[in-house]
Design an enzyme around this catalytic site. Sequence first.
Site, PDB file in Angstrom:
ATOM      1  N   GLU A 346      49.240  36.771  50.540  1.00  0.00           N
ATOM      2  CA  GLU A 346      48.518  37.958  50.370  1.00  0.00           C
ATOM      3  C   GLU A 346      49.003  39.680  50.930  1.00  0.00           C
ATOM      4  OE1 GLU A 346      44.624  36.432  52.004  1.00  0.00           O
ATOM      5  OE2 GLU A 346      44.545  35.181  50.469  1.00  0.00           O
ATOM      6  N   GLU A 448      44.414  29.216  43.410  1.00  0.00           N
ATOM      7  CA  GLU A 448      43.593  28.705  44.032  1.00  0.00           C
ATOM      8  C   GLU A 448      41.958  28.747  42.839  1.00  0.00           C
ATOM      9  OE1 GLU A 448      43.650  30.572  47.947  1.00  0.00           O
ATOM     10  OE2 GLU A 448      45.684  30.893  48.192  1.00  0.00           O
TER      11      GLU A 448
END
Length: 570
Positions: A346, A448
Amino acid sequence: MDVVLLAPCCHSLLRSVHISFCICTLYNLHILVELIAVSAGAEGPSYDYSAYTECKYHPEAPLYNGGVLVDRSGRIPVAYHKTETGVYAPAFLLYNLTETTRYSFSCWVKAKGTGSALVRATLSAEGSTLNCIGTVLARSGCWSFLKGGFVLDSFSRSSVLYLQDVDEKMTEISVASASLQPFSVEQWSTHQQDSIRTRRKRAVTIHVSDEQGNLIGGASVSIRQSSRDFPLGSAIANTILGNKQYQEWFAERFNAAVFENELKWYATEPEPGRLNYTLADEMLEFVVSNQIIARGHNIFWEDPIYTPSWVRNLSGDDLRAAVRSRIQSLLSRYRGQFVHWDVSNEMLHFDFYEQRLGSNASSEFFRTAQQSDPLATLFMNEFNVVETCSDARSTVDSYISRLKELKNGGAILEGIGLEGHFWRPNIPLMRAVLDKLSTLELPIWLTEIDISKKVDAQKQALYLEEVLREGFSHPSVGGIILWTALHPNGCYQMCLTDQSFGNLPTGDVVDELLKEWETTEGGLTDEHGQYSFIGFLGEYKVSVVAGNRSTETSLFLSRGGETKHATVHL
């Protein structure tokens, strides 16, 4: 479906003329157009996966020749919509947009002046506004490609599609080669099935003969797929350890896994020098014993909240030594055992390490990781890239720019990870983002996948099916991981089963798709001793019986454009 580009004050003219021109000002929209209704054919064109990431001196021709934006004279009229900030934005006025239709939108954009601007396409329909249906980082002096799309919940008699600078600066934006192409649900599904046939399946012919080479007609052939080539799996947590029912349920379905938290730095080294890989070791033993591949998640997480507290107190050489030790300890222990590593998680949203170690820190992480485990594919991993385009920090162009920066800085970066934490998926946008990332020719994984628990169970299942079908069918997606690790109190956002491993609606979706994406069939050889089928890629058990003779053999079906031929002797 009828789409017209016209100003509202021209409605009455449609009753008396077939073609007309009008100029008017209403709701701050100024437009000169030829009135024409354009109907989408029942068949419709094939989907165009084309996309571009480079900034070009001249725009390419519009996809679908402009689709329903083209008027009778072959032009694509552009209007100007006055936004709330007083900026006049390039716009298209659309009429009679229908619900459930998949609309694919694209155009080329240039910012006038100096520098660049993040440009967002917005659709204002009756009763609702889709804040973002596509974005592009527009530059001055060259043209950049925007690709996106949308689906409406209900019919909209009049809608405005406009483009503006996200920062709402007085940036003048030029638009060229715009296109809006509608696809019915059936057409969209056909595109998916066509892609699956070419990317996920292959034609096979089984030749059956006796030991002397004589062809045997009428032999019974049974085809059973024993393993899938396409990785589809789920996150697991340490709750799977010692839970035989959970383990059997998982191994029966999935061929890929990721550890939810057990490899993260805060889990393996909660205090400096106190390493503990016990849970990760036991989880790895489970997946390896069941021939399940595993992704390594993650080496670093740029969000300081999930960085060990003792690491947050380090700086300078102490922090450099700690991160170097982290990479070497983790990857030397598991060298060759994880197919991927999410190196710096991220990084579009957070920059803990680069703030403290400099702008080249992430590139150094990738280089060191590649040296420590050269067999693993190294990934960026990010959220809000395919889920939405409203997050300015993680647009598709932001991802591409960051990836190129890292590679230019010497990073060995080989994979694109897209988390996929969806609320309500915009499937045409999802496909458009994948198209654009595909131009980088790197492996793309959905890493995910889940659907927000804020929607009910039936909608979770509906949205999950849409996402899985889109991901599996896209030619550039290499694997899909669900974020559905089961805990006593449930899952992060979405579970597949209850605590007794009875399927929830989402679990039914997964089981039904796994069955759909698997080949099991049989029949008799023809007079030439041949039996042909088209099967999903993977490993097969082939059983042949003719009279009192029988045999079983294995067949692996890999990707290829030609028919695969296999000979079975009885």
